[in-house]
Scaffold this active site. Structure first.
Site, PDB file in Angstrom:
ATOM      1  N   PHE A 150     128.929 124.469  36.889  1.00 14.81           N
ATOM      2  CA  PHE A 150     127.927 123.568  37.459  1.00 14.81           C
ATOM      3  C   PHE A 150     127.543 123.928  38.881  1.00 14.81           C
ATOM      4  O   PHE A 150     126.474 123.542  39.347  1.00 14.81           O
ATOM      5  CB  PHE A 150     128.432 122.114  37.420  1.00 14.81           C
ATOM      6  CG  PHE A 150     129.524 121.804  38.421  1.00 14.81           C
ATOM      7  CD1 PHE A 150     129.227 121.503  39.743  1.00 14.81           C
ATOM      8  CD2 PHE A 150     130.855 121.795  38.032  1.00 14.81           C
ATOM      9  CE1 PHE A 150     130.225 121.221  40.663  1.00 14.81           C
ATOM     10  CE2 PHE A 150     131.865 121.502  38.942  1.00 14.81           C
ATOM     11  CZ  PHE A 150     131.546 121.223  40.259  1.00 14.81           C
ATOM     12  N   LYS A 174     125.514 129.273  27.658  1.00 15.90           N
ATOM     13  CA  LYS A 174     125.973 127.880  27.636  1.00 15.90           C
ATOM     14  C   LYS A 174     126.165 127.455  29.090  1.00 15.90           C
ATOM     15  O   LYS A 174     127.192 127.726  29.698  1.00 15.90           O
ATOM     16  CB  LYS A 174     127.287 127.770  26.861  1.00 15.90           C
ATOM     17  CG  LYS A 174     127.533 126.387  26.204  1.00 15.90           C
ATOM     18  CD  LYS A 174     127.586 125.208  27.145  1.00 15.90           C
ATOM     19  CE  LYS A 174     128.886 125.138  27.918  1.00 15.90           C
ATOM     20  NZ  LYS A 174     128.935 123.889  28.802  1.00 15.90           N
ATOM     21  N   GLU A 177     126.915 121.300  31.342  1.00 15.51           N
ATOM     22  CA  GLU A 177     126.193 120.119  30.899  1.00 15.51           C
ATOM     23  C   GLU A 177     125.887 119.171  32.045  1.00 15.51           C
ATOM     24  O   GLU A 177     125.092 118.233  31.885  1.00 15.51           O
ATOM     25  CB  GLU A 177     127.010 119.387  29.824  1.00 15.51           C
ATOM     26  CG  GLU A 177     128.303 118.747  30.291  1.00 15.51           C
ATOM     27  CD  GLU A 177     129.469 119.724  30.410  1.00 15.51           C
ATOM     28  OE1 GLU A 177     130.614 119.253  30.582  1.00 15.51           O
ATOM     29  OE2 GLU A 177     129.238 120.963  30.330  1.00 15.51           O
ATOM     30  N   SER A 227     137.061 127.216  36.233  1.00 20.21           N
ATOM     31  CA  SER A 227     138.410 127.013  36.751  1.00 20.21           C
ATOM     32  C   SER A 227     139.390 127.975  36.086  1.00 20.21           C
ATOM     33  O   SER A 227     139.148 128.475  34.977  1.00 20.21           O
ATOM     34  CB  SER A 227     138.851 125.577  36.509  1.00 20.21           C
ATOM     35  OG  SER A 227     139.055 125.351  35.121  1.00 20.21           O
ATOM     36  N   CYS A 282     133.332 128.542  44.547  1.00 23.24           N
ATOM     37  CA  CYS A 282     134.575 129.281  44.326  1.00 23.24           C
ATOM     38  C   CYS A 282     134.877 130.219  45.487  1.00 23.24           C
ATOM     39  O   CYS A 282     136.000 130.723  45.607  1.00 23.24           O
ATOM     40  CB  CYS A 282     134.508 130.072  43.024  1.00 23.24           C
ATOM     41  SG  CYS A 282     133.312 131.416  43.016  1.00 23.24           S
ATOM     42  N   GLU A 383     143.167 124.005  43.665  1.00 28.53           N
ATOM     43  CA  GLU A 383     141.748 124.193  43.994  1.00 28.53           C
ATOM     44  C   GLU A 383     141.068 122.828  43.935  1.00 28.53           C
ATOM     45  O   GLU A 383     140.896 122.256  42.856  1.00 28.53           O
ATOM     46  CB  GLU A 383     141.077 125.155  43.019  1.00 28.53           C
ATOM     47  CG  GLU A 383     139.629 125.424  43.377  1.00 28.53           C
ATOM     48  CD  GLU A 383     138.912 126.337  42.390  1.00 28.53           C
ATOM     49  OE1 GLU A 383     137.999 127.060  42.813  1.00 28.53           O
ATOM     50  OE2 GLU A 383     139.263 126.316  41.196  1.00 28.53           O
TER      51      GLU A 383
END
Length: 498
Positions: A150, A174, A177, A227, A282, A383
């Site tokens: 995201f 993909k 969402e 992740s 990240c 994280e």
């Protein structure tokens, strides 16, 4: 009335029949702005079938033809970059200047893929043996899947998609969402640029869509960013089904500040890299390692800058940091602030409870700073993926280096110093894949490759750049002889190079 966000299959929007949808929020208000279709097995099969049907034609398109499409896509993307940035801000929440920077970096990767004709050149050896030529050719893998996060809904897909298409593959993306509309915008521009129907498809959804791609026989490779636990799952599941997988995981990026560093420069960098995009990067700096004796002064300078940051709706040009992406993520990040206090870290700046005028329902968490954080604390080990910056103290260069190297993540790191020898030693000895010297976010330019070490990467191939082209092709070596009319006769001996 809430908008409906559909899949993109075989060159057009496709409303799924799975009957499941997810909510897409406006993070600045907390309101549901759209419903997004979630794919089930039937939609996965349709998207992969469309990509498989398009593969022979796209693979058979000349390099010149494929790059013409990418050049046209690059021009459309550049012309519509502000529109794409607004879409990103509306669903992710990051300020528009940050979203514009994301799109600019995405365009870099498209531009690199436009050089496919040069990048896909093979090797050739004439007369390797008498009358025998040997040469290598790089061929596409087939249908490939891309699963993106995201936090960069445009840039991360465009780390992979242009290279995959340039190499002659077809793609099923993909996206997250949580902010799916950028992927559809990209699909529409690719179609306008002349990409054949089916060569690029978008599936929305959750684990069902991910598992469908990981397990589908006709999907030959998977590129993933997310992740570390999910990256490990994607790698293990995908490879167990015979796929080539590159799975980029999480990070705990350290910024080491040595006593001779310019502390104003270091403080600016720490705040910029720690709180840009509300820390949902990240490559965000999440730990500043202050080497004695400059800790107190550095914390004071960071605090001064944090207190001036303007938090607000990303669509407001005055805002410097926007909200978190969802209410659930806001709750998760806030819980780490609570845990840090409970574990004894010194809370210098508390971002909890922040209010933004006219947007009381938004997912707001202000910049937060902990000092004297120890390695066993959860604010250090995990994280967090939010606007929480930790300062750890180190007695020496060696202690700071050992702290970074002991961390299980190895995505990005930085050192701030005026000492070239110290910088050189740091870059050589640190066990991290991307290193900045007086640069806080060392994301490589498009013609290098992105990726970390240790638990930040599963697989042996980094994203985009030269390694990206390597990932999306497989090499075939051809040994060729064209005999003349005189025949040497049958020889059953093992062939020798003469």
């Amino acid at each position: 009335m809430t908008d409906r966000i559909s899949h993109w299959i075989d060159g057009k929007p496709f409303t799924g029949a799975a009957g499941r949808t997810g909510d897409v929020y406006d993070p600045a208000t907390g309101e549901v702005r759209a419903k997004v279709d979630f794919a089930g097995p039937a939609e996965v099969d349709l998207a992969v079938a469309a990509a498989a049907a398009a593969l022979p034609g796209w693979r058979g398109t000349s390099l010149a033809g494929r790059t013409r499409v990418l050049f046209a896509f690059r021009e459309l993307l550049a012309a519509r970059k502000h529109d794409l940035a607004k879409i990103i801000t509306s669903e992710h929440g990051k300020v528009e200047s940050d979203a514009a920077g994301e799109v600019a970096r995405a365009i870099e990767n498209v531009e690199y893929a436009c050089g496919a004709a040069q990048l896909l050149k093979g090797g050739f050896t004439e007369n390797a043996s008498t009358g025998v030529d040997v040469y290598s050719i790089a061929q596409p893998l087939g249908v490939v899947g891309v699963i993106s996060p995201f936090n960069f809904p445009a840039m991360v897909p465009l780390w992979f998609v242009p290279n995959a298409l340039a190499c002659g593959n077809t793609v099923v993306l993909k996206p997250s969402e949580k902010d799916p509309s950028a992927a559809l915008f990209i699909a529409e521009l690719l179609a306008e640029a002349g990409l054949p129907a089916g060569a690029f498809n978008v599936l929305h959804g959750d684990k069902a869509a991910v598992d469908g791609l990981l397990e589908h026989h006709d999907v030959k490779a998977i590129s993933f960013v997310g992740s570390t636990p999910i990256a490990r799952y994607v790698y293990e599941t995908g490879t167990s089904h015979g796929k080539r997988v590159q799975a980029l995981g999480g990070a705990k990026n350290h910024m080491v500040v040595l006593p001779d560093a310019d502390l104003d420069l270091a403080a600016d960098a720490a705040v910029s890299a720690g709180f840009g995009s509300a820390g949902e990067r990240c490559m965000a700096v999440s730990v500043v390692v202050a080497v004695d004796p400059i800790g107190d002064e550095l914390v004071a300078k960071i605090t001064e800058r944090m207190e001036r940051l303007r938090v607000g709706d990303g669509r407001d040009p005055e805002s410097e940091m926007g909200p978190l992406v969802t209410k659930a993520h806001h709750g998760r990040v806030s819980s780490y602030v609570d845990a840090g206090v409970g574990e004894g870290a010194e809370l210098v700046v508390d971002g909890r409870g922040i209010e933004v005028d006219g947007a009381e329902g938004g997912f707001w968490l202000g910049p937060t700073l902990f000092d004297r954080v120890r390695p066993e604390m959860s604010v250090y080990t995990d994280e967090i993926f939010g606007p929480v910056l930790s300062v750890a103290r180190a007695a020496s260069f060696d202690d700071a280096l050992n702290l970074v190297n002991a961390n299980p993540y190895g995505n990005g790191t930085a050192v701030f110093t005026g000492d070239g020898g110290a910088a050189r030693r740091f870059q050589n000895e640190v066990e991290v894949g991307m290193v900045g010297v007086n640069v806080p976010i060392p994301v490589p330019v498009g013609y290098y490759s992105f990726g970390g070490w240790k638990d930040s990467l599963f697989g042996d191939t980094h994203a985009y750049g030269p390694e990206g082209f390597h990932f999306f092709t497989r090499t075939k070596v051809v040994t060729s002889r064209w005999p003349d009319t005189s025949h040497a006769g049958v020889n059953l001996g093992f062939p020798k190079n003469t």
